[in-house]
Write an enzyme that holds these catalytic residues in place. Structure first.
Site, PDB file in Angstrom:
ATOM      1  N   LYS A 115      45.710  35.257  30.693  1.00 12.45           N
ATOM      2  CA  LYS A 115      46.035  36.184  29.599  1.00 12.45           C
ATOM      3  C   LYS A 115      46.389  37.556  30.183  1.00 12.45           C
ATOM      4  O   LYS A 115      46.128  37.834  31.354  1.00 12.45           O
ATOM      5  CB  LYS A 115      44.854  36.289  28.637  1.00 12.45           C
ATOM      6  CG  LYS A 115      43.590  36.850  29.264  1.00 12.45           C
ATOM      7  CD  LYS A 115      42.391  36.727  28.325  1.00 12.45           C
ATOM      8  CE  LYS A 115      41.142  37.284  28.971  1.00 12.45           C
ATOM      9  NZ  LYS A 115      39.931  36.969  28.199  1.00 12.45           N
ATOM     10  N   TYR A 175      47.458  69.547  39.040  1.00  9.66           N
ATOM     11  CA  TYR A 175      47.282  70.116  37.702  1.00  9.66           C
ATOM     12  C   TYR A 175      45.850  70.599  37.483  1.00  9.66           C
ATOM     13  O   TYR A 175      44.893  69.949  37.905  1.00  9.66           O
ATOM     14  CB  TYR A 175      47.620  69.066  36.640  1.00  9.66           C
ATOM     15  CG  TYR A 175      49.103  68.787  36.529  1.00  9.66           C
ATOM     16  CD1 TYR A 175      50.003  69.795  36.198  1.00  9.66           C
ATOM     17  CD2 TYR A 175      49.596  67.501  36.757  1.00  9.66           C
ATOM     18  CE1 TYR A 175      51.362  69.527  36.094  1.00  9.66           C
ATOM     19  CE2 TYR A 175      50.950  67.228  36.649  1.00  9.66           C
ATOM     20  CZ  TYR A 175      51.830  68.252  36.314  1.00  9.66           C
ATOM     21  OH  TYR A 175      53.161  67.980  36.217  1.00  9.66           O
TER      22      TYR A 175
HETATM   23  C1  PLP Z   1      39.129  36.188  29.136  1.00  5.91           C
HETATM   24  C2  PLP Z   1      38.333  35.003  28.806  1.00  5.91           C
HETATM   25  C3  PLP Z   1      37.779  34.227  29.825  1.00  5.91           C
HETATM   26  C4  PLP Z   1      37.832  34.631  31.279  1.00  5.91           C
HETATM   27  O1  PLP Z   1      36.900  35.652  31.511  1.00  5.91           O
HETATM   28  P1  PLP Z   1      36.582  36.129  33.016  1.00  5.91           P
HETATM   29  O2  PLP Z   1      35.395  37.003  32.862  1.00  5.91           O
HETATM   30  O3  PLP Z   1      37.780  36.880  33.496  1.00  5.91           O
HETATM   31  O4  PLP Z   1      36.339  34.902  33.806  1.00  5.91           O
HETATM   32  C5  PLP Z   1      37.121  33.069  29.468  1.00  5.91           C
HETATM   33  N1  PLP Z   1      37.005  32.706  28.160  1.00  5.91           N
HETATM   34  C6  PLP Z   1      37.512  33.444  27.156  1.00  5.91           C
HETATM   35  C7  PLP Z   1      37.341  32.997  25.753  1.00  5.91           C
HETATM   36  C8  PLP Z   1      38.187  34.615  27.443  1.00  5.91           C
HETATM   37  O5  PLP Z   1      38.684  35.344  26.440  1.00  5.91           O
END
Ligand code: PLP
Length: 356
Positions: free
Chosen positions: A35, A253
């Site tokens: 994702k 800055y």
């Molecule tokens: C993002 C996500 C994961 C992966 O999480 P990590 O901590 O990066 O391993 C697993 N399950 C769901 C439902 C998620 O949204």
């Protein structure tokens, strides 16, 4: 010539980290979580390194379509399911597996007969209190799904709120198991933290994200070495100018940093418009020519400044690693009060990716 900033994606690190997950959870199938454009790495660029996974999990229909274009024919899981009725046509066309986490999604699916049956992950809210059916409503939701001719396999799913706390995990597992004890179906629970620290959660499918990218789920960098993970992204750039400043002169800055002595400063082509956090404080670690030094002064849109007083070889064109193979992203994140996840996801599109 383009700006010298780039994000190198290490394909061997990705496939290595995937094999670490396989060793940790030998009896589970693996959803590689890609994702957020593969945690900022880009789905297209990580695909060659992760295609030995059993499936890919993500949120966006466009990313799912891209995986199909790249030739992936295996399972793809939509972790938040669908948002509108028209999404279902795409789900059917791309043969996606969808999470169903709410009454609204369940009703949508009931009202939209499909020609080809799809697989569903039925999500329980076992304590995270974000997505999912509460335990008392779970069995009825499963029965309604099972009654649909256009749903084939149903997998039972939940997600941990504190996967590094064994007591909390056990509590959630017990809630999950109890509310689904009359259902015979595959189970999926574990994210990265649960994969590493709670082997009793592995079940049928695990869902690693951050550990595939070689960072720690709890932000503690020594976990990366301890679990034999390899960073999969190196964000690097170069020094594009140098300055010598005297004691009491300031940098950048708002004059946030004031020199206490004569200093040599390297100006690096990397700023918040590249995804480097603007809130990074003075002292945030940076590597110049492989030597550890520190950020000084406020990060600006396109540049940041580092102390090169004691790095005599540092000149215009010297290599700067912001995080990656030699400087763990967890250490940079810790200095900035955040986690590696946020830093890697924040890479902006203007930073070109080189995968090797
Ligand atoms: C993002 C996500 C994961 C992966 O999480 P990590 O901590 O990066 O391993 C697993 N399950 C769901 C439902 C998620 O949204």
């Amino acid at each position: 010539m383009p700006r010298p900033i780039q994000a190198q994606i290490h394909l061997t690190a990705l496939s290595h980290n995937l094999s670490v997950v396989k060793q940790r959870a030998p009896n589970a199938k693996i959803w590689a979580v890609v994702k957020a454009n593969a945690y900022g790495h880009s789905v297209a660029h990580v695909y060659p390194g992760l295609k030995k996974a059993d499936g890919f999990a993500l949120l966006d229909l466009a990313e799912a379509a891209l995986l199909r274009q790249l030739g992936w024919q295996g399972p793809i899981l939509l972790l938040e399911g669908i948002f509108t009725p028209s999404d279902l046509a795409v789900v059917e066309h791309l043969k996606l597996t969808i999470v169903v986490h709410s009454e609204e999604q369940l009703r949508l699916l009931e009202q939209t007969p499909l020609t080809y049956p799809i697989a569903v992950y039925l999500k329980m809210n076992s304590g995270m209190n974000r997505l999912g059916f509460k335990p008392p409503h779970y069995f009825a939701a499963w029965q309604r799904l099972r009654a649909l001719a256009w749903v084939n396999e149903i997998t039972l799913m939940t997600h941990f709120s504190e996967a590094n706390n064994a007591d909390k995990v056990v509590r959630q597992i017990n809630i999950f198991k109890e509310a689904s004890e009359n259902i015979s179906a595959p189970h999926s629970m574990a994210n990265s933290a649960a994969i590493l620290w709670q082997p009793q959660t592995h079940a049928d499918w695990v869902r690693p994200g951050i550990i595939l990218y070689g960072a720690s789920p709890n932000g503690i960098s020594h976990e990366v070495n301890e679990h034999n993970l390899q960073p999969s992204m190196t964000l690097s750039s170069e020094i594009i100018a140098t300055q010598v400043i005297q004691a009491k002169e300031t940098i950048g800055y708002n004059g946030r940093f004031t020199a206490s002595h004569k200093m040599r400063i390297g100006v690096v082509a990397c700023g918040y418009a590249d995804g480097y956090p603007r809130h990074a404080p003075d002292g945030t670690p940076v590597l110049v020519n492989g030597i550890l030094t520190q950020l000084v002064g406020c990060v600006s849109m396109d540049m940041l400044c580092v102390d090169i007083t004691s790095i005599s070889g540092a000149i215009v064109g010297s290599t700067v690693e912001l995080w990656g193979a030699q400087l763990l992203i967890d250490d940079v994140a810790k200095a900035c009060g955040t986690i590696g996840y946020e830093l890697m996801c924040a890479r902006t599109p203007r930073v070109p990716i080189i995968a090797r």
